[in-house]
Design a protein around this motif. Sequence first.
Motif, PDB file in Angstrom:
ATOM      1  N   GLU A 116       0.772  -1.099  -0.240  1.00 16.75           N
ATOM      2  CA  GLU A 116      -0.046  -0.130  -0.004  1.00 16.75           C
ATOM      3  C   GLU A 116       0.498   1.593  -0.180  1.00 16.75           C
ATOM      4  OE1 GLU A 116      -3.738   1.934  -0.162  1.00 16.75           O
ATOM      5  OE2 GLU A 116      -3.097  -0.348  -0.374  1.00 16.75           O
ATOM      6  N   ASN A 117       1.917   1.353   1.246  1.00 15.73           N
ATOM      7  CA  ASN A 117       3.109   2.216   1.242  1.00 15.73           C
ATOM      8  C   ASN A 117       4.383   2.619   1.078  1.00 15.73           C
ATOM      9  OD1 ASN A 117       0.124   4.617   2.043  1.00 15.73           O
ATOM     10  ND2 ASN A 117      -0.225   2.914   3.448  1.00 15.73           N
ATOM     11  N   SER A 118       4.773   0.924   0.349  1.00 12.18           N
ATOM     12  CA  SER A 118       6.018   0.634   0.617  1.00 12.18           C
ATOM     13  C   SER A 118       6.263  -0.384  -0.613  1.00 12.18           C
ATOM     14  CB  SER A 118       6.628   0.187   1.680  1.00 12.18           C
ATOM     15  OG  SER A 118       5.786  -1.066   2.386  1.00 12.18           O
ATOM     16  N   VAL A 119       8.043  -0.790  -1.061  1.00 12.56           N
ATOM     17  CA  VAL A 119       8.178  -1.538  -1.825  1.00 12.56           C
ATOM     18  C   VAL A 119       8.425  -2.426  -1.078  1.00 12.56           C
ATOM     19  CG1 VAL A 119       8.986  -1.921  -3.713  1.00 12.56           C
ATOM     20  CG2 VAL A 119       7.950  -0.010  -4.092  1.00 12.56           C
ATOM     21  N   TRP A 120       8.524  -4.090  -1.591  1.00 10.20           N
ATOM     22  CA  TRP A 120       9.639  -4.820  -0.817  1.00 10.20           C
ATOM     23  C   TRP A 120      10.389  -4.922  -1.932  1.00 10.20           C
ATOM     24  CZ3 TRP A 120      10.600  -6.494   3.942  1.00 10.20           C
ATOM     25  CH2 TRP A 120       9.353  -6.346   5.318  1.00 10.20           C
ATOM     26  N   VAL A 121      11.421  -5.693  -1.773  1.00 10.68           N
ATOM     27  CA  VAL A 121      12.117  -6.032  -2.517  1.00 10.68           C
ATOM     28  C   VAL A 121      13.140  -7.570  -2.681  1.00 10.68           C
ATOM     29  CG1 VAL A 121      14.222  -5.834  -4.548  1.00 10.68           C
ATOM     30  CG2 VAL A 121      13.141  -4.439  -3.643  1.00 10.68           C
ATOM     31  N   TYR A 122      12.979  -8.594  -2.855  1.00  9.19           N
ATOM     32  CA  TYR A 122      13.808  -9.919  -2.055  1.00  9.19           C
ATOM     33  C   TYR A 122      14.638  -9.739  -2.898  1.00  9.19           C
ATOM     34  CZ  TYR A 122      15.209 -14.276  -0.331  1.00  9.19           C
ATOM     35  OH  TYR A 122      15.937 -15.546  -1.101  1.00  9.19           O
ATOM     36  N   LEU A 123      16.339  -9.986  -2.595  1.00 10.57           N
ATOM     37  CA  LEU A 123      17.484  -9.768  -3.093  1.00 10.57           C
ATOM     38  C   LEU A 123      18.520 -10.494  -2.836  1.00 10.57           C
ATOM     39  CD1 LEU A 123      19.981  -7.298  -2.189  1.00 10.57           C
ATOM     40  CD2 LEU A 123      17.733  -5.614  -2.547  1.00 10.57           C
ATOM     41  N   VAL A 124      19.321 -11.041  -3.276  1.00 12.16           N
ATOM     42  CA  VAL A 124      20.545 -11.701  -2.964  1.00 12.16           C
ATOM     43  C   VAL A 124      22.315 -11.222  -3.770  1.00 12.16           C
ATOM     44  CG1 VAL A 124      22.080 -13.817  -3.546  1.00 12.16           C
ATOM     45  CG2 VAL A 124      19.153 -13.800  -3.469  1.00 12.16           C
ATOM     46  N   SER A 150      15.393  -9.468   2.422  1.00 11.01           N
ATOM     47  CA  SER A 150      14.495  -8.682   2.018  1.00 11.01           C
ATOM     48  C   SER A 150      14.079  -7.649   2.560  1.00 11.01           C
ATOM     49  CB  SER A 150      13.029  -9.966   2.731  1.00 11.01           C
ATOM     50  OG  SER A 150      13.115 -11.271   2.668  1.00 11.01           O
ATOM     51  N   VAL A 151      14.024  -6.971   1.600  1.00 11.13           N
ATOM     52  CA  VAL A 151      14.124  -4.596   2.094  1.00 11.13           C
ATOM     53  C   VAL A 151      12.602  -4.449   1.868  1.00 11.13           C
ATOM     54  CG1 VAL A 151      15.371  -3.163   1.727  1.00 11.13           C
ATOM     55  CG2 VAL A 151      16.574  -4.761   1.351  1.00 11.13           C
ATOM     56  N   GLN A 152      12.399  -3.594   3.053  1.00 14.84           N
ATOM     57  CA  GLN A 152      11.192  -2.652   2.716  1.00 14.84           C
ATOM     58  C   GLN A 152      11.398  -1.695   2.489  1.00 14.84           C
ATOM     59  OE1 GLN A 152       8.875  -1.830   5.871  1.00 14.84           O
ATOM     60  NE2 GLN A 152       6.605  -1.922   4.878  1.00 14.84           N
ATOM     61  N   LEU A 153      11.550  -0.369   1.417  1.00 17.70           N
ATOM     62  CA  LEU A 153      11.502   0.696   1.432  1.00 17.70           C
ATOM     63  C   LEU A 153      10.662   1.362   1.236  1.00 17.70           C
ATOM     64  CD1 LEU A 153      13.622  -0.604  -1.365  1.00 17.70           C
ATOM     65  CD2 LEU A 153      14.614   1.409  -0.633  1.00 17.70           C
ATOM     66  N   VAL A 154      10.417   2.362   1.677  1.00 12.71           N
ATOM     67  CA  VAL A 154       9.661   3.374   2.327  1.00 12.71           C
ATOM     68  C   VAL A 154       9.837   4.756   1.715  1.00 12.71           C
ATOM     69  CG1 VAL A 154       8.553   2.411   4.000  1.00 12.71           C
ATOM     70  CG2 VAL A 154      10.003   4.282   4.279  1.00 12.71           C
ATOM     71  N   LYS A 155       8.664   5.678   0.379  1.00 17.46           N
ATOM     72  CA  LYS A 155       8.814   7.179   0.853  1.00 17.46           C
ATOM     73  C   LYS A 155       9.007   7.893   1.488  1.00 17.46           C
ATOM     74  CE  LYS A 155       9.648   9.050  -4.093  1.00 17.46           C
ATOM     75  NZ  LYS A 155       8.848   8.698  -5.243  1.00 17.46           N
ATOM     76  N   VAL A 156      10.020   9.057   2.472  1.00 17.23           N
ATOM     77  CA  VAL A 156       9.795  10.174   3.423  1.00 17.23           C
ATOM     78  C   VAL A 156      10.437  10.624   2.692  1.00 17.23           C
ATOM     79  CG1 VAL A 156      10.633  10.541   5.412  1.00 17.23           C
ATOM     80  CG2 VAL A 156      10.058   8.113   4.843  1.00 17.23           C
ATOM     81  N   ASP A 157       9.125  12.264   2.254  1.00 17.86           N
ATOM     82  CA  ASP A 157       9.548  12.944   1.852  1.00 17.86           C
ATOM     83  C   ASP A 157       9.777  13.519   0.496  1.00 17.86           C
ATOM     84  OD1 ASP A 157       8.265  14.558   4.437  1.00 17.86           O
ATOM     85  OD2 ASP A 157      10.235  14.484   5.161  1.00 17.86           O
ATOM     86  N   GLY A 158       9.895  12.001   0.316  1.00 21.85           N
ATOM     87  CA  GLY A 158      10.209  11.890  -2.120  1.00 21.85           C
ATOM     88  C   GLY A 158      11.340  11.458  -1.808  1.00 21.85           C
ATOM     89  N   LYS A 159      11.841  10.696  -1.013  1.00 20.67           N
ATOM     90  CA  LYS A 159      13.270   9.968  -0.951  1.00 20.67           C
ATOM     91  C   LYS A 159      13.159   8.280  -0.634  1.00 20.67           C
ATOM     92  CE  LYS A 159      18.031  10.230   0.934  1.00 20.67           C
ATOM     93  NZ  LYS A 159      18.645  10.841   2.145  1.00 20.67           N
ATOM     94  N   TRP A 160      13.424   7.819  -1.073  1.00 20.85           N
ATOM     95  CA  TRP A 160      13.320   6.440  -0.514  1.00 20.85           C
ATOM     96  C   TRP A 160      14.257   6.158   0.267  1.00 20.85           C
ATOM     97  CZ3 TRP A 160       9.199   3.652  -2.006  1.00 20.85           C
ATOM     98  CH2 TRP A 160       8.791   3.732  -3.319  1.00 20.85           C
ATOM     99  N   LEU A 161      13.517   5.354   1.307  1.00 16.98           N
ATOM    100  CA  LEU A 161      14.475   4.781   3.095  1.00 16.98           C
ATOM    101  C   LEU A 161      14.402   3.443   3.266  1.00 16.98           C
ATOM    102  CD1 LEU A 161      14.078   7.809   4.697  1.00 16.98           C
ATOM    103  CD2 LEU A 161      16.294   6.916   3.107  1.00 16.98           C
ATOM    104  N   ILE A 162      15.290   2.823   3.614  1.00 16.71           N
ATOM    105  CA  ILE A 162      15.156   1.475   4.414  1.00 16.71           C
ATOM    106  C   ILE A 162      14.290   1.207   5.558  1.00 16.71           C
ATOM    107  CG2 ILE A 162      16.654  -0.824   4.552  1.00 16.71           C
ATOM    108  CD1 ILE A 162      18.602   0.050   3.450  1.00 16.71           C
TER     109      ILE A 162
END
Length: 383
Positions: A116-124, A150-162
């Motif tokens: 809804e408000n974030s992106v999950w990235v699964y990476l190696v 498994s990284v969740q990124l959220v956008k805060v004040d226009g910037k993607w943060l972990i």
Amino acid sequence: MDTKKYYKPILLLLALIFLTYFSISFFNKTIETVANNKEEIKTVLDEFFKKRGSVLLSGDLKEIEGFYDKSSTYGKWALDHERRRVEYVKGWSEKRNLKFTEAESFYRIKSVKAGENSVWVYLVETMKMGYAYNIKSDVINYMGLGIRHSVQLVKVDGKWLIRRDWYYDPLDEDSAYIDAAPAEGIMPEIAPTTSKPETEEEAKPKKKGKYDREGAVAYADKYAGAAWGSGNNYEYNPKYRDYNGVGGDCTNFVSQVLHEGGGLPMDYVWNFNGKDSSTVWAQAPALFNYLIYTGKGKLIAKGYYLDMVKPTEQHPKGAIREIEKGDLICYEEKGEIVHFGVVTGFDSIGIPVVNTHTSDRYHVPFDLGWDKRVIYRFIHIND
């Protein structure tokens, strides 16, 4: 007409239609969100993983603080995990009288899912690290690590943060203690000040007995997973089940090394049937007991780190000098064997290096990532 008998089927049909619509809608939304933000997210991850390696060398956590959502409790926890691993690596290298010379990563995204408000990235992540002992600063030892995130990124004040970064950490393997301190360093009297490369004769594979050591090491190197240095395009052997996420794959990997590489035959107790494995094949305490009680393995020594490296009456040069390529090391915490590694070589002062799964390792010093309270068991596989 009895309408009751149609009531349940109609409800099921409506539910199926609703779920199908919801799934398609969610899928389309996920695709749209990922497409819109893919380049932004990739730019952030590129810079983050570049800095993550350099922080291990500098010890300056400020280099990566700005990547985390520190307004979130989860973001603070993720950053604190990085602090602990940086402090551990610094402490371990000081106690081992060595210095890390390089640390660099590349990563591969396996999947992306938009919420809804974030992106999950699964990476190696695949990391290469180099280190040199102060007494032999001209010789660089290289090792590889493989880390699944498994990284969740959220956008805060226009910037993607972990906000979250969940992973098994080869530099922080210990699971029984928090803020673990590494064991004290190698005793100076047993650390050789010189070492010579193997001669051509020594480098040749030993004559195969019941156990093929060179074959075991070759298999362990090929299938060390995501760790830098490994083969098979950084993947496990697809012939076997992967137990990551269901108890860990370290013992399953060691069993493969013993059988596929070393040539030890399966039996009715120790086996993999193509789909599932026996308890002895995949569980660490069971495999240890099996090896010892069947005579396929012999316990060289058991103890804390210093017990294994210092000279004793039973081991005049230290138990560490009696282990060979293809032998195994068990890791015990709070009375339970929790991990296995296979010895794949020795670094520039003769310290055994291991390959493992779950936290994927390639030629990593056997104690790196473990604390001073861990008990080691050195196991010689009988030829």
